[in-house]
Design a protein around this motif. Structure first.
Motif, PDB file in Angstrom:
ATOM      1  N   VAL A  73       0.836  -1.199   0.000  1.00 49.17           N
ATOM      2  CA  VAL A  73       0.000   0.000   0.000  1.00 49.17           C
ATOM      3  C   VAL A  73       0.871   1.249   0.000  1.00 49.17           C
ATOM      4  O   VAL A  73       0.569   2.242  -0.674  1.00 49.17           O
ATOM      5  CB  VAL A  73      -0.968  -0.009   1.204  1.00 49.17           C
ATOM      6  CG1 VAL A  73      -1.616   1.356   1.385  1.00 49.17           C
ATOM      7  CG2 VAL A  73      -2.040  -1.074   1.008  1.00 49.17           C
ATOM      8  N   GLN A  74       1.969   1.187   0.742  1.00 48.13           N
ATOM      9  CA  GLN A  74       2.881   2.331   0.789  1.00 48.13           C
ATOM     10  C   GLN A  74       3.469   2.615  -0.596  1.00 48.13           C
ATOM     11  O   GLN A  74       3.650   3.780  -0.975  1.00 48.13           O
ATOM     12  CB  GLN A  74       4.000   2.064   1.806  1.00 48.13           C
ATOM     13  CG  GLN A  74       3.551   2.074   3.254  1.00 48.13           C
ATOM     14  CD  GLN A  74       2.838   0.808   3.692  1.00 48.13           C
ATOM     15  OE1 GLN A  74       2.777  -0.187   2.957  1.00 48.13           O
ATOM     16  NE2 GLN A  74       2.310   0.820   4.904  1.00 48.13           N
ATOM     17  N   THR A  75       3.754   1.564  -1.362  1.00 49.46           N
ATOM     18  CA  THR A  75       4.259   1.751  -2.719  1.00 49.46           C
ATOM     19  C   THR A  75       3.229   2.473  -3.586  1.00 49.46           C
ATOM     20  O   THR A  75       3.567   3.376  -4.361  1.00 49.46           O
ATOM     21  CB  THR A  75       4.616   0.397  -3.352  1.00 49.46           C
ATOM     22  OG1 THR A  75       5.687  -0.204  -2.618  1.00 49.46           O
ATOM     23  CG2 THR A  75       5.042   0.568  -4.809  1.00 49.46           C
ATOM     24  N   VAL A  76       1.966   2.083  -3.454  1.00 46.60           N
ATOM     25  CA  VAL A  76       0.903   2.741  -4.215  1.00 46.60           C
ATOM     26  C   VAL A  76       0.822   4.223  -3.855  1.00 46.60           C
ATOM     27  O   VAL A  76       0.726   5.101  -4.733  1.00 46.60           O
ATOM     28  CB  VAL A  76      -0.452   2.049  -3.957  1.00 46.60           C
ATOM     29  CG1 VAL A  76      -1.605   2.878  -4.518  1.00 46.60           C
ATOM     30  CG2 VAL A  76      -0.449   0.659  -4.575  1.00 46.60           C
ATOM     31  N   LEU A  77       0.862   4.527  -2.565  1.00 49.16           N
ATOM     32  CA  LEU A  77       0.801   5.925  -2.126  1.00 49.16           C
ATOM     33  C   LEU A  77       2.002   6.707  -2.661  1.00 49.16           C
ATOM     34  O   LEU A  77       1.870   7.873  -3.069  1.00 49.16           O
ATOM     35  CB  LEU A  77       0.746   5.994  -0.601  1.00 49.16           C
ATOM     36  CG  LEU A  77      -0.522   5.415   0.040  1.00 49.16           C
ATOM     37  CD1 LEU A  77      -0.355   5.318   1.555  1.00 49.16           C
ATOM     38  CD2 LEU A  77      -1.749   6.270  -0.307  1.00 49.16           C
ATOM     39  N   VAL A  82       1.021  10.684  -2.822  1.00 47.53           N
ATOM     40  CA  VAL A  82       0.077  11.076  -1.776  1.00 47.53           C
ATOM     41  C   VAL A  82       0.811  11.083  -0.444  1.00 47.53           C
ATOM     42  O   VAL A  82       1.374  10.059  -0.035  1.00 47.53           O
ATOM     43  CB  VAL A  82      -1.116  10.094  -1.700  1.00 47.53           C
ATOM     44  CG1 VAL A  82      -2.035  10.460  -0.541  1.00 47.53           C
ATOM     45  CG2 VAL A  82      -1.890  10.094  -3.010  1.00 47.53           C
ATOM     46  N   PRO A  83       0.849  12.207   0.270  1.00 47.53           N
ATOM     47  CA  PRO A  83       1.512  12.237   1.579  1.00 47.53           C
ATOM     48  C   PRO A  83       0.840  11.264   2.551  1.00 47.53           C
ATOM     49  O   PRO A  83      -0.389  11.153   2.578  1.00 47.53           O
ATOM     50  CB  PRO A  83       1.319  13.685   2.046  1.00 47.53           C
ATOM     51  CG  PRO A  83       1.012  14.464   0.803  1.00 47.53           C
ATOM     52  CD  PRO A  83       0.273  13.517  -0.089  1.00 47.53           C
ATOM     53  N   PHE A  84       1.648  10.539   3.318  1.00 48.72           N
ATOM     54  CA  PHE A  84       1.053   9.630   4.280  1.00 48.72           C
ATOM     55  C   PHE A  84       1.896   9.518   5.542  1.00 48.72           C
ATOM     56  O   PHE A  84       3.113   9.686   5.510  1.00 48.72           O
ATOM     57  CB  PHE A  84       0.814   8.244   3.669  1.00 48.72           C
ATOM     58  CG  PHE A  84       2.070   7.482   3.278  1.00 48.72           C
ATOM     59  CD1 PHE A  84       2.640   6.557   4.136  1.00 48.72           C
ATOM     60  CD2 PHE A  84       2.657   7.680   2.030  1.00 48.72           C
ATOM     61  CE1 PHE A  84       3.780   5.845   3.775  1.00 48.72           C
ATOM     62  CE2 PHE A  84       3.795   6.977   1.649  1.00 48.72           C
ATOM     63  CZ  PHE A  84       4.358   6.049   2.530  1.00 48.72           C
ATOM     64  N   VAL A  85       1.210   9.248   6.633  1.00 52.34           N
ATOM     65  CA  VAL A  85       1.869   9.025   7.911  1.00 52.34           C
ATOM     66  C   VAL A  85       2.306   7.571   7.972  1.00 52.34           C
ATOM     67  O   VAL A  85       1.531   6.659   7.685  1.00 52.34           O
ATOM     68  CB  VAL A  85       0.922   9.334   9.082  1.00 52.34           C
ATOM     69  CG1 VAL A  85       1.547   8.894  10.413  1.00 52.34           C
ATOM     70  CG2 VAL A  85       0.597  10.814   9.113  1.00 52.34           C
ATOM     71  N   GLY A  86       3.534   7.358   8.342  1.00 50.57           N
ATOM     72  CA  GLY A  86       4.033   6.003   8.495  1.00 50.57           C
ATOM     73  C   GLY A  86       5.276   5.757   7.672  1.00 50.57           C
ATOM     74  O   GLY A  86       5.737   6.608   6.906  1.00 50.57           O
TER      75      GLY A  86
END
Length: 314
Positions: A73-77, A82-86
């Motif tokens: 999922v992190q790769t997709v973001l 898309v900025p994401f926490v984590g």
């Protein structure tokens, strides 16, 4: 931040779906109390299209297990910017694979229980009993069996007698094709949360875990009343400092970001043994991260609101 739209990703299709939904609901409520515009998104085949057409200002990954922790999922973001926490995708992959994490932590000079890793095919092709005998000869008893990937202690079992091994292996292989067998270390089990701030990663007070059954398995983790927690952990100053140093080092060595939780055992001699690290830790009513945040005099909402701000500004 009040005019920002934040999507909390939870659910998914892993074995830990229910836990993830509980984490997502609790986090969403905490962030709404901070005045943020929160949307709770399940993670399914429509995620990419939704990210494109309803692009949020930031995403918080509250997924556990499978695609939510192995970097997918992190790769997709990252691909969609898309900025994401984590933690990013590469760090997630390092942490997700327990043997890889153990090897990197050991190479960094920290202690982790001795272990061997074997796929199901080895037992089938070389003879299960012969391999099990060699495993006991190498590691001794008792030992812990766990899938080499995954979370929430699914498939994890403590084996005290050789006769228990075959059934324990079957239970472990129900959650993965490769088993991590680890020497059992008696002591105080702790979870140490690390949060990144302006001054870098900081360890929060350790949480001591005392399961009623003696084993901190899936049931003990998520059923209220089956485990006692002590925050801060009942450790002397030297052990508490060593546990904090280990957790911060694990966060850095594995390339984690924003938040992580390191699980460890403090042996009777005070040695802190690294077990594993989770880059997307649980936030349920029985999870240790909210306990650590409370013990540090912070709130779940303010901590994650700050992490969201950092993600947006990256």
């Amino acid at each position: 931040m009040v005019d920002r739209t934040v999507a909390v990703l939870a659910g998914g299709l892993s074995h830990e779906r229910d836990v993830s939904l509980r984490s997502g609901r609790r986090l969403s409520a905490a962030l709404k109390s901070e005045g943020l515009g929160i949307e709770e998104w399940d993670t399914d085949a429509g995620l990419l299209e939704r990210l494109r057409t309803q692009r949020p200002d930031a995403v918080v990954v509250a997924l556990h297990g499978g695609e939510g922790e192995n970097g997918s999922v992190q790769t997709v973001l990252e691909m969609l910017d898309v900025p994401f926490v984590g933690t990013g995708s590469q760090g997630c992959r390092r942490a997700w694979d327990k043997p890889t994490a153990k090897a990197l932590i050991e190479n960094a000079g920290f202690v982790t229980p001795s272990w061997v890793v074997l796929p199901h095919s080895t037992f089938r092709e070389l003879g299960a009993q012969a391999v099990l005998d060699a495993m006991v000869e190498q590691l001794g008893l008792p030992l812990i069996l766990k899938p080499d990937q995954g979370g929430s202690a699914l498939g994890t079992q403590v084996v005290r007698e050789a006769a228990e091994l075959p059934a324990a292996m079957v239970g472990c292989f129900a959650y993965g094709d490769t088993v991590l067998a680890e020497r059992f270390v008696a002591g105080v089990e702790v979870a140490v949360t690390v949060i990144e701030g302006e001054n870098g990663p900081e360890a929060l007070p350790a949480v001591e875990i005392v399961p009623e059954s003696g084993v901190y398995d899936y049931t003990a983790r998520y059923t209220a009343g089956l485990t006692d927690f002590f925050t801060p952990a009942r450790l002397d100053d030297a052990a508490a400092k060593a546990a904090a140093e280990l957790a911060v080092a694990a966060h850095r060595v594995l390339g984690l970001r924003d938040i992580s939780r390191t699980d460890a055992i403090v042996a009777e001699d005070g040695t802190v043994h690294f077990l594993e690290v989770n880059p997307s830790p649980g936030l349920t009513e029985t999870s240790t991260v909210p306990m650590a945040i409370d013990a540090a005099g912070k709130s779940l909402g303010t901590v994650f609101a700050d992490l969201i701000g950092r993600a947006i500004s990256r």
